[in-house]
Enzyme design. Structure first.
Site: not given
Length: 323
Positions: A114, A250, A280
């Site tokens: 990520c 993020h 996500n």
């Protein structure tokens, strides 16, 4: 004078298929309210059969090039941040290079889960600052739907697919925090925490594997580490948090986003949030949010932006840039 890596184009791509939370109620002991309350996610996009990471990355790259009014052969390098490449090798980036018709330059993938896009921006900035490249396409692209354990309600409802891209160009700045472009970066990792978020497959197992996560532990690390790395990057840039126009984090979990903003002393009105619509998307989430935020009219030329991310490894980092 200072050589700055300035954003001159951005774009994104999302698969057509939209999966609402209610769809998971058919196969899992979960519901829309449970997912929203724990993550802030309402829907996500899933790639269609045959829709690959490289295809999505190429579409996002085309959008960024069109935004800049340039062609692929105006680009010196392509960096793709991804943890879901289509093949072990060659890299997604070289597939994108071929798909775009780019006949020169170089291309490579970067894997920091990520945090991948933050790492990729930092590498692109170094290439430009060193004179190795004048223009770099930086892409985040993921098909996390292909590494989900669909029986694990704690993880499979959180992730989505998509791609986002920025085109960076070398431009002269004065060397001050008023310059456009990347002003500072901060990267970190700690391999002692690898068991908190990982995929249980790879060449050593002979299978692709599935994502495994200790969500509570990841959350505990996330807020503290994200605020710390953002503050470190801001200090390196010579600016204070109150000067920030937008935090573009993020997009993992709304509670992490809210907690990090609070630690930075910034209101949620200064945070670009897309997690409700995308879930996500790992390395794709920051460029997706930047592109969507720009299209919404939130992000404007001259705005000071801090973007931060944490992912498996654990790996985390932040970038401060002026749009």
């Amino acid at each position: 004078m200072s050589q700055r890596a300035v954003v001159i184009g951005c774009g994104h791509y999302l698969p057509e298929r939209i999966v609402e939370n209610a769809e998971f109620e058919k196969t899992l002991d979960t519901d829309d309210a449970w997912i929203r309350s724990r993550s802030g996610i309402e829907r996500r996009h899933f790639a269609a059969e045959g829709e690959t990471t490289a295809m999505m990355a190429s579409n996002a790259a085309r959008a960024a090039l069109a935004d800049a009014g340039l062609s692929a052969n105006d680009v010196d390098a392509v960096i793709v941040a991804t943890s879901t490449p289509d093949l072990t090798f060659p890299s997604v980036a070289t597939m994108v290079q071929a798909e775009l018709g780019m006949t020169g330059g170089f291309a490579f993938d970067l894997q920091a889960v990520c945090a991948g896009f933050v790492y990729a921006l930092t590498n692109a900035n170094a290439l430009i600052a060193s004179g190795q490249a004048q223009r770099v396409l930086v892409i985040g692209a993921e098909t996390f739907s292909r590494i989900m354990d669909w029986s694990d309600r704690s993880t499979c409802v959180l992730f989505g697919d998509g791609a986002g891209a920025l085109l960076l160009e070398a431009q002269e700045g004065k060397g001050s925090s008023e310059d456009r472009g990347i002003l500072a970066t901060d990267l970190n990792s700690d391999g002692r925490f690898r068991e908190l978020l990982y995929v249980d497959g790879g060449v050593s197992t002979g299978s692709t594997g599935y994502l495994r996560m200790q969500g509570n532990q990841v959350f505990r690390h996330a807020v503290e580490k994200l605020a710390a790395t953002a503050n470190s990057a801001l200090a390196r840039a010579g600016v204070t948090p109150e000067k920030v126009d937008w935090v573009v984090p993020h997009q993992a979990n709304i509670r992490i986003i809210q907690g990090t903003a609070k630690k930075l002393g910034l209101p949620m009105e200064k945070v670009v949030v897309t997690v409700q619509d995308h879930g996500n998307t790992s390395a794709a989430s920051i460029p997706l949010a930047l592109s969507v935020g720009r299209n919404r009219g939130q992000i404007k030329p001259g705005d000071l932006i801090v973007t931060e991310a944490i992912g498996g490894g654990l790996a985390w980092g932040a970038v401060v840039l002026r749009w």
